[in-house]
Design a protein around this motif. Sequence first.
Motif, mmCIF file in Angstrom:
data_model
loop_
_atom_site.group_PDB
_atom_site.id
_atom_site.type_symbol
_atom_site.label_atom_id
_atom_site.label_comp_id
_atom_site.label_asym_id
_atom_site.label_seq_id
_atom_site.Cartn_x
_atom_site.Cartn_y
_atom_site.Cartn_z
ATOM 1 N N THR A 120 1.082 -1.233 -0.175
ATOM 2 C CA THR A 120 0.218 0.189 -0.210
ATOM 3 C C THR A 120 0.873 1.254 -0.468
ATOM 4 O OG1 THR A 120 -0.227 0.197 2.603
ATOM 5 C CG2 THR A 120 -1.779 -1.473 1.060
ATOM 6 N N VAL A 121 -0.092 2.162 -0.723
ATOM 7 C CA VAL A 121 0.832 3.570 -0.140
ATOM 8 C C VAL A 121 1.032 4.101 1.269
ATOM 9 C CG1 VAL A 121 0.229 4.341 -2.408
ATOM 10 C CG2 VAL A 121 -1.300 4.743 -0.760
ATOM 11 N N PHE A 122 0.035 3.599 2.362
ATOM 12 C CA PHE A 122 0.727 4.186 3.081
ATOM 13 C C PHE A 122 1.512 4.076 4.829
ATOM 14 C CE2 PHE A 122 -3.847 3.422 1.751
ATOM 15 C CZ PHE A 122 -4.427 4.718 1.628
ATOM 16 N N GLN A 123 1.681 4.842 5.434
ATOM 17 C CA GLN A 123 3.069 4.885 6.041
ATOM 18 C C GLN A 123 2.954 3.780 6.897
ATOM 19 O OE1 GLN A 123 0.379 7.194 6.820
ATOM 20 N NE2 GLN A 123 0.373 7.968 8.464
ATOM 21 N N PRO A 124 4.672 3.254 7.733
ATOM 22 C CA PRO A 124 4.471 2.681 8.778
ATOM 23 C C PRO A 124 3.609 2.691 9.982
ATOM 24 C CG PRO A 124 6.958 2.645 7.354
ATOM 25 C CD PRO A 124 5.178 3.388 7.200
ATOM 26 N N GLY A 125 3.463 1.654 11.238
ATOM 27 C CA GLY A 125 2.744 1.925 12.284
ATOM 28 C C GLY A 125 1.811 2.620 12.105
ATOM 29 N N LEU A 126 0.666 2.361 10.986
ATOM 30 C CA LEU A 126 -0.643 3.346 10.665
ATOM 31 C C LEU A 126 -1.938 2.398 10.546
ATOM 32 C CD1 LEU A 126 -2.694 5.487 9.416
ATOM 33 C CD2 LEU A 126 -2.915 3.874 7.586
ATOM 34 N N GLN A 127 -2.405 2.326 12.072
ATOM 35 C CA GLN A 127 -3.220 1.602 12.784
ATOM 36 C C GLN A 127 -4.708 1.681 11.281
ATOM 37 O OE1 GLN A 127 -2.465 -0.743 15.378
ATOM 38 N NE2 GLN A 127 -0.478 0.146 14.835
ATOM 39 N N ILE A 128 -5.178 -0.091 11.191
ATOM 40 C CA ILE A 128 -5.838 -0.088 10.092
ATOM 41 C C ILE A 128 -7.563 -0.707 11.082
ATOM 42 C CG2 ILE A 128 -7.048 -0.757 8.444
ATOM 43 C CD1 ILE A 128 -3.826 -0.680 6.562
ATOM 44 N N LYS A 129 -7.935 -0.141 10.993
ATOM 45 C CA LYS A 129 -9.746 -1.046 11.244
ATOM 46 C C LYS A 129 -11.104 -0.266 10.550
ATOM 47 C CE LYS A 129 -11.761 -2.772 14.425
ATOM 48 N NZ LYS A 129 -11.604 -4.003 14.691
ATOM 49 N N ALA A 130 -11.425 -1.233 9.668
ATOM 50 C CA ALA A 130 -12.419 -1.398 8.675
ATOM 51 C C ALA A 130 -13.329 -1.246 9.592
ATOM 52 C CB ALA A 130 -12.666 -2.450 7.762
#
Length: 414
Positions: A120-130
Amino acid sequence: MKKLISVLALILFGAAWIHPQVKTVSQYLSEVQALASRADVKAANDYIDRNHEGILREWIAITEINAPSGQEQQRAKYIESLLRKYHLDDIQYDSAGNLLAVRKAGDGGPVIVFDAHMDTVFQPGLQIKATIRDGKIYAPGIGDDTRNIEALLATIRALNEAKIKTKGDLVFVFTVEEETTFKGVNTYVKGNKGKIDQYIALDGGYEGFTYAGIGINWYRHHFIGPGGHTRSRTPPYSATLPLARAIGRIYQLKVPANPSSSLNIGMLSGSEVVNAKASDAWFSVDLRSTSNEVIADLDRQIKTILDEEAARVGMKVKTDVISKSPAATIPGHRESYLVRISEAVHRVMGFDPPITNAGSNNSSAALLAGISSISTGAGPCDGAHSLAENCDIEPLYKGIKKILLLEVALAGVE
């Protein structure tokens, strides 16, 4: 003599997979419709219908494992753990970190590659919650590209459940670094060129597909000056002045709509403190076209502008080439077997498919290597590369069935 005839027959049989007999559009449609009407293909579709909830849960689970480009290992391990349950013939990683899985068939059939990228294009450490609301699912990366990762996993299970045996090998490649360097696909294609009959990149798309790749050049253009303090009389200018003038002129250039072309200046930088005249001011250029000639012409015009604005203030120009990828086309590919059979699959699924030549994904690497390739996807999504990325849930199940039909149409069914 019989042995010679047998050898010749085998050669011709193998060649038929690469250069199938030319057919009319209606013949392709009839062929695919017959496949879709088979009891085993219907059984595979029934499996998908019965497992909507499980597919959705798994789609979310994959998405919530953050996978910045170049840091896909955790997501890859999770996907590998799923693949290990499917009784595939060969599961391994290659030197780039791509995860490969093969559903083998008998000897002599085609080798069909389906690719979905893990990064993905997102930064390390991003917490993803759908989150789910109003029939949509929201999460960074939910569409680009986990919808297509999940589509491949679901089709493998459906093929197994329906006991479908294909005539050709289906190779599933979960690639790395699609969003940045194309390291994953370039490594895979280079190592397997000559072994691949068709290459399908799943990355965006739903109702249609692309059959050629747009050329993409990325640059960082610098104006280099002497710099100085805000109050200094000499030198009189910050390097931001020629930068600003150049950007204004570049945006006045005529960028053709046909052939499809675009130009964007997305990044800027000057000095690092407020009270300094920039000694190095730079901006990025993203230049795209389906015509290599258009790219070359715009390159020349931009260089002229840069040189003129630098000379105007007595500064120099330095250009960093971030990446260059030429337009990826194969002559006559619009009429190729892969494109025609893919069009038939989309029409049998009820789509009136837009078929374009401006793909921007892993299919370009295959096309540049001379491998017949398209790119498509398993569901409609919005907001790619943003934190508000979202997909419609229900169409994904139809999209998975489309991918499954494309798999059996290209690989053939025993």
